[in-house]
Design a protein around this motif. Sequence first.
Motif: not given
Length: 154
Positions: A3-21
Amino acid sequence: MAWRVRAMQADDLDAVTFNEQAAYPFPWSRGIFEDCLQFGYPSWVAESENGDIAGHAVMTLAVGEGHILNVCAHPHFQGMGLGRCLLNTLVDHAEGEAAQRMFLEVRASNHAAIQLYRSAGFEEVGVRRGYYPDDDGREDAVVLCRELKTPVAY
């Protein structure tokens, strides 16, 4: 899997929200993640080998304590060490910021997460009655704590 872990950015929020849902019956909203980024909460995403955002984690730090707010692995990536990778990232960051302990709440019914946290040294310190929304009303949260390495004072 690596896994490559990096700081969350605003551009990531679509994917983050998708995963969360995909992962939770009562997911955080995109707005909650936006607020976390705006307020500077330490937040990360983990990318799979092909660059997909597979999971995310959010915490707060204050007065020597870390509080894990969210750890999420998309269901497709669960059971592959992603949750442990994100948890280790949170613990390492908290220790690097000289936090002395970490807390979190987890649904009492989330046995896999509880086992992960316990295997990482977290111990139950309490229960918050009716903390989480549930299809049948409310569900209790188990409160877990882990003492962190205390930095050496010079």
